[in-house]
Scaffold this active site. Structure first.
Site, PDB file in Angstrom:
ATOM      1  N   ARG A  22       0.721  -1.315   0.046  1.00 50.66           N
ATOM      2  CA  ARG A  22       0.134   0.014  -0.133  1.00 50.66           C
ATOM      3  C   ARG A  22       0.943   1.137   0.025  1.00 50.66           C
ATOM      4  NH1 ARG A  22      -5.031  -1.511   3.940  1.00 50.66           N
ATOM      5  NH2 ARG A  22      -5.322  -3.862   3.032  1.00 50.66           N
ATOM      6  N   SER A 113      -8.002  -1.262   0.565  1.00 47.54           N
ATOM      7  CA  SER A 113      -8.947  -1.688   1.685  1.00 47.54           C
ATOM      8  C   SER A 113      -9.860  -0.253   2.191  1.00 47.54           C
ATOM      9  CB  SER A 113      -8.344  -2.348   2.714  1.00 47.54           C
ATOM     10  OG  SER A 113      -9.371  -2.748   3.454  1.00 47.54           O
ATOM     11  N   HIS A 114      -9.392  -0.119   3.465  1.00 45.22           N
ATOM     12  CA  HIS A 114     -10.432   1.086   4.428  1.00 45.22           C
ATOM     13  C   HIS A 114      -9.402   2.287   4.252  1.00 45.22           C
ATOM     14  CE1 HIS A 114      -7.317  -0.858   6.870  1.00 45.22           C
ATOM     15  NE2 HIS A 114      -7.249   0.389   7.366  1.00 45.22           N
ATOM     16  N   LYS A 126      -2.289  -6.551  -3.891  1.00 46.74           N
ATOM     17  CA  LYS A 126      -2.390  -7.465  -3.109  1.00 46.74           C
ATOM     18  C   LYS A 126      -2.482  -8.784  -4.010  1.00 46.74           C
ATOM     19  CE  LYS A 126      -5.833  -9.038  -0.512  1.00 46.74           C
ATOM     20  NZ  LYS A 126      -6.549  -9.561   0.863  1.00 46.74           N
ATOM     21  N   ASP A 277     -16.191  -2.245   4.078  1.00 47.95           N
ATOM     22  CA  ASP A 277     -15.029  -1.192   3.530  1.00 47.95           C
ATOM     23  C   ASP A 277     -14.590  -1.039   2.162  1.00 47.95           C
ATOM     24  OD1 ASP A 277     -14.024  -3.665   3.407  1.00 47.95           O
ATOM     25  OD2 ASP A 277     -11.998  -3.128   4.299  1.00 47.95           O
ATOM     26  N   ASP A 279     -12.887  -2.477   0.111  1.00 49.99           N
ATOM     27  CA  ASP A 279     -12.677  -3.682  -0.614  1.00 49.99           C
ATOM     28  C   ASP A 279     -13.736  -4.911  -0.391  1.00 49.99           C
ATOM     29  OD1 ASP A 279     -11.270  -4.132   1.554  1.00 49.99           O
ATOM     30  OD2 ASP A 279     -10.012  -5.615   0.686  1.00 49.99           O
ATOM     31  N   ASP A 281     -14.124  -6.625   2.577  1.00 51.91           N
ATOM     32  CA  ASP A 281     -13.987  -7.649   3.309  1.00 51.91           C
ATOM     33  C   ASP A 281     -14.379  -7.354   4.755  1.00 51.91           C
ATOM     34  OD1 ASP A 281     -11.874  -5.910   3.822  1.00 51.91           O
ATOM     35  OD2 ASP A 281     -10.339  -7.519   2.953  1.00 51.91           O
ATOM     36  N   ARG A 282     -14.556  -6.351   5.260  1.00 52.84           N
ATOM     37  CA  ARG A 282     -14.774  -5.816   6.611  1.00 52.84           C
ATOM     38  C   ARG A 282     -16.221  -5.593   6.513  1.00 52.84           C
ATOM     39  NH1 ARG A 282     -10.344  -2.051   9.271  1.00 52.84           N
ATOM     40  NH2 ARG A 282      -8.375  -3.007   8.401  1.00 52.84           N
ATOM     41  N   THR A 344      -1.983 -11.061  13.609  1.00 50.30           N
ATOM     42  CA  THR A 344      -3.144 -10.331  12.615  1.00 50.30           C
ATOM     43  C   THR A 344      -2.783 -10.344  11.034  1.00 50.30           C
ATOM     44  OG1 THR A 344      -3.078  -8.613  14.248  1.00 50.30           O
ATOM     45  CG2 THR A 344      -3.391  -7.589  12.275  1.00 50.30           C
ATOM     46  N   GLU A 364     -10.429  -8.301  15.210  1.00 54.15           N
ATOM     47  CA  GLU A 364     -11.282  -7.301  16.061  1.00 54.15           C
ATOM     48  C   GLU A 364     -11.463  -6.243  15.046  1.00 54.15           C
ATOM     49  OE1 GLU A 364      -9.198  -4.403  16.290  1.00 54.15           O
ATOM     50  OE2 GLU A 364      -7.568  -5.833  15.208  1.00 54.15           O
ATOM     51  N   LYS A 376     -11.534 -12.512   4.636  1.00 56.79           N
ATOM     52  CA  LYS A 376     -12.616 -11.976   5.328  1.00 56.79           C
ATOM     53  C   LYS A 376     -13.655 -11.687   4.398  1.00 56.79           C
ATOM     54  CE  LYS A 376     -10.352  -7.699   6.811  1.00 56.79           C
ATOM     55  NZ  LYS A 376      -8.807  -7.888   6.432  1.00 56.79           N
ATOM     56  N   ARG A 496      -1.075   0.709  17.794  1.00 55.75           N
ATOM     57  CA  ARG A 496      -2.522   0.251  17.914  1.00 55.75           C
ATOM     58  C   ARG A 496      -2.340  -0.533  19.462  1.00 55.75           C
ATOM     59  NH1 ARG A 496      -5.013   0.665  13.213  1.00 55.75           N
ATOM     60  NH2 ARG A 496      -4.234  -0.530  11.550  1.00 55.75           N
TER      61      ARG A 496
HETATM   62  C1  VG1 Z   1      -5.231  -4.181   9.773  1.00 53.43           C
HETATM   63  C2  VG1 Z   1      -6.071  -4.789  10.862  1.00 53.43           C
HETATM   64  C3  VG1 Z   1      -6.133  -6.475  10.485  1.00 53.43           C
HETATM   65  C4  VG1 Z   1      -6.324  -6.573   8.922  1.00 53.43           C
HETATM   66  C5  VG1 Z   1      -5.583  -5.795   7.963  1.00 53.43           C
HETATM   67  C6  VG1 Z   1      -6.050  -5.724   6.689  1.00 53.43           C
HETATM   68  O1  VG1 Z   1      -3.823  -4.481   9.692  1.00 53.43           O
HETATM   69  O2  VG1 Z   1      -5.529  -4.568  12.107  1.00 53.43           O
HETATM   70  O3  VG1 Z   1      -6.686  -7.086  11.314  1.00 53.43           O
HETATM   71  O4  VG1 Z   1      -6.189  -7.839   8.596  1.00 53.43           O
HETATM   72  O5  VG1 Z   1      -5.844  -4.258   8.352  1.00 53.43           O
HETATM   73  O6  VG1 Z   1      -7.550  -5.513   6.476  1.00 53.43           O
HETATM   74  P1  VG1 Z   1      -2.905  -3.529  10.564  1.00 53.43           P
HETATM   75  O7  VG1 Z   1      -1.439  -4.205   9.994  1.00 53.43           O
HETATM   76  O8  VG1 Z   1      -3.024  -2.234  10.318  1.00 53.43           O
HETATM   77  O9  VG1 Z   1      -3.275  -3.601  12.208  1.00 53.43           O
HETATM   78  V1  VG1 Z   1      -7.994  -4.926   5.061  1.00 53.43           V
HETATM   79  O10 VG1 Z   1      -9.742  -4.893   5.276  1.00 53.43           O
HETATM   80  O11 VG1 Z   1      -7.261  -3.223   5.291  1.00 53.43           O
HETATM   81  O12 VG1 Z   1      -7.352  -5.565   3.864  1.00 53.43           O
HETATM   82 CO    CO Z   2     -10.457  -4.413   3.473  1.00 56.61          CO
END
Ligand code: VG1
Ligand code: CO
Length: 543
Positions: A22, A113-114, A126, A277, A279, A281-282, A344, A364, A376, A496
């Site tokens: 990213r 993603s988000h 990815k 979110d 993409d 998956d959330r 994670t 989480e 997910k 975090r």
């Molecule tokens: C975050 C979340 C993790 C998740 C990852 C990808 O990662 O904490 O639980 O799997 O995003 O999700 P990090 O390393 O920033 O804590 V997604 O929906 O951004 O592909």
């Molecule tokens: Co996502």
């Protein structure tokens, strides 16, 4: 065929994080940047000659341009066929489903993603393997290593493919099929859930709202909830994917999905609300004036799985990421099944799902999924909830409270400190690591340290070891503090802090979460010197 071999030089910063590479859009737009990374992926794979690749993204800015480049590179590198979503749109779980259904060699998902999108926002790439899941660390490490030595990439000179027109065409000797973005995924969902029961429940007056946040799930949600389940038009909010997500932050939590939150906590609120979110998956699950934590959601899906056709025969095991609360562990214990604790990132669930050790998985961070794909899956979780609600005919709140009465309540919260200077964040984590050895047995107010370590995971299937996955400090009463640095951000560091405590007594299940966790939050600051070392006096996001 007119294949060009283009000389290039390595970039030093193409190390995939928690979920792919990213970067801010202007970084991806640098000359050769995307091409280098794609060629590094292909160079790290073996045996894909003539095979099928799935390509799609969440529709954010640069999605279409990137897809054209990837198609021409796939053709030049010898893939036999690419399946690409119409308009370049495929959600992350849809890519996973399509790879599996058509037994593709792998897939490339374009998404951050988000993270916000648009010309000044983020972009991401990815790679998913033939099981439909994110490439394991062995492959992402190889991609990174390759990206540091790359000298040439291959690309076909050809006209762009019309991504909006369904059907087949070719690029050199490679076939390109533009496929319906939704159809395969919708079919899979109908094989898992009781659509008739959900449809009847909606017809009987159950009201729902689904916020796609101008990101990829819009067309999926409209097809599933409005067309197939008969919910009224307008049930899906912000249902048109936009390149900048309408200027929003497509992260389904109480902070960023505020439009939906205001609706569900307002007058005449619907019975159920959900958001997804960028993409897809959330997911965030809301009831009438009620928020379900993602950790509780996983536990509740596990406890109620046999009410749903796709899981009627029971689940083999559950898995959760280490910082996710132990609510699911309690359900697993009662069901007499295994519960796995992984680092994670969804890539760590792949092996457990492949060999059938786990059926449901969750994080989480608003992620839940199952063995139906290897990602997910936000809308899957929404349908799972709707199916449970249609069977139990109780409110979301009643179901959650009932769950707490049976299993106890795991109070849980995550505090994010975004955009911390990297040096400061590393100092904080380094200081904590140095103290780990001496913490066990120490008492802080009401809390005595039971264990303190830097989480290390040995995959029970292939034996691979992943170290330094987050600092855990557990107390003798079962409460926990966890610290880790994000692997998905693109600017500075994000710290975090995850805080959890367990309360078996139902008369104490009504405390406001931050209040219930107040002492632990304060202790976390004392132990890690968060305020002093980051320079922040409060988190930027609390979920
Ligand atoms: C975050 C979340 C993790 C998740 C990852 C990808 O990662 O904490 O639980 O799997 O995003 O999700 P990090 O390393 O920033 O804590 V997604 O929906 O951004 O592909
Ligand atoms: Co996502």
């Amino acid at each position: 065929m007119n294949i060009h071999k283009i000389a290039t030089q390595p970039f030093e910063d193409q190390k995939p994080g928690t979920s792919g590479l990213r970067k801010q859009v202007p970084v991806f737009q640098k000359r050769h940047y995307l091409e280098n990374f794609i060629q590094s992926i292909f160079d790290s794979l073996e045996g894909y000659g003539g095979a099928t690749l799935v390509v799609g993204g969440d529709g954010r800015y640069y999605n279409r341009q990137a897809i054209q480049i990837i198609l021409k590179m796939a053709a030049a590198n010898g893939f036999g066929r690419v399946l690409v979503g119409q308009g370049g749109i495929l959600s992350t779980p849809a890519v996973s489903a399509i790879i599996r259904k058509y037994q593709a060699f792998g897939g490339i998902i374009l998404s951050a993603s988000h993270n916000p999108g648009g010309p000044e926002g983020d972009f991401g790439v990815k790679y998913n393997t033939g099981n439909g899941g994110p490439a394991p660390e062995k492959i992402t490490d190889a991609i990174y290593a390759r990206s540091r030595e790359i000298e040439v990439y291959q690309i076909l000179e050809a006209a762009d493919i019309d991504l909006d027109q369904l059907g087949s065409s070719s690029l050199g000797s490679m076939a390109v099929e533009v496929i319906d973005s939704v159809a395969d995924y919708a079919e899979l969902m109908q094989s898992l859930f009781d659509f008739d029961a959900i449809r009847d429940y909606i017809r009987s007056g159950f009201r729902l709202a689904v916020d796609s946040m101008h990101a990829v799930t819009g067309p999926y949600a409209t097809q599933l909830f409005e067309t197939l389940l008969g919910a009224p038009a307008g049930t899906v909010l912000n249902g048109v994917p936009l390149e900048d997500f309408g200027g929003g932050h497509p992260d389904p939590n109480l902070v960023y999905a505020h439009e939906l939150v205001e609706l569900l906590f307002g007058d005449r609120a619907p019975d159920f609300g959900a958001a997804s979110d960028g993409d897809g998956d959330r997911n965030m699950i809301l009831g009438h004036h009620f928020f379900v934590t993602p950790s509780d959601s996983l536990a509740i899906l596990a406890a109620n799985a046999t009410l749903v056709p796709g899981y009627r025969d029971g689940i083999a095991g559950v898995a959760r990421s280490m910082p996710t609360s132990a609510a699911a562990d309690r359900v697993a214990a009662k069901l007499g099944i295994d519960c796995y604790e992984t680092p994670t990132g969804w890539k760590f669930f792949g092996n457990l799902l492949d060999v059938g050790k786990a059926t449901l998985c969750g994080e989480e961070s608003f992620g839940t999924g199952s063995n139906h794909v290897r990602e997910k899956d936000g809308l899957w979780a929404v349908l799972f909830w709707l199916n449970i609600l249609a069977v139990r005919q109780q409110s979301v709140e009643d179901i959650v409270r009932d769950h707490w009465r049976t299993y106890g309540r795991n109070y849980y919260s995550r505090h994010d400190y975004e955009g911390v200077e990297s040096d400061r964040a590393n100092t904080l984590v380094g200081n904590l690591r140095d103290r780990l050895g001496s913490l066990k047995g120490q008492t802080f107010g009401a809390y005595t340290v039971d264990y303190a370590d830097d989480f290390s995971y040995t995959d029970p299937v292939d034996g691979s070891i992943s170290q330094k996955q987050g600092i855990r400090i557990g107390f003798t009463d079962g409460s926990r503090i966890v610290f880790r640095l994000s692997g998905t951000g693109t600017q500075g560091a994000t710290l975090r802090l995850y805080v959890e405590s367990y309360e078996p007594d139902p008369s104490k299940h009504d405390i406001e979460t931050q209040t219930a966790l107040g002492d632990l939050i304060q202790l976390a600051d004392e132990l890690a010197q968060i305020k002093a070392l980051t320079g922040f006096d409060r988190p930027t996001v609390i979920t």
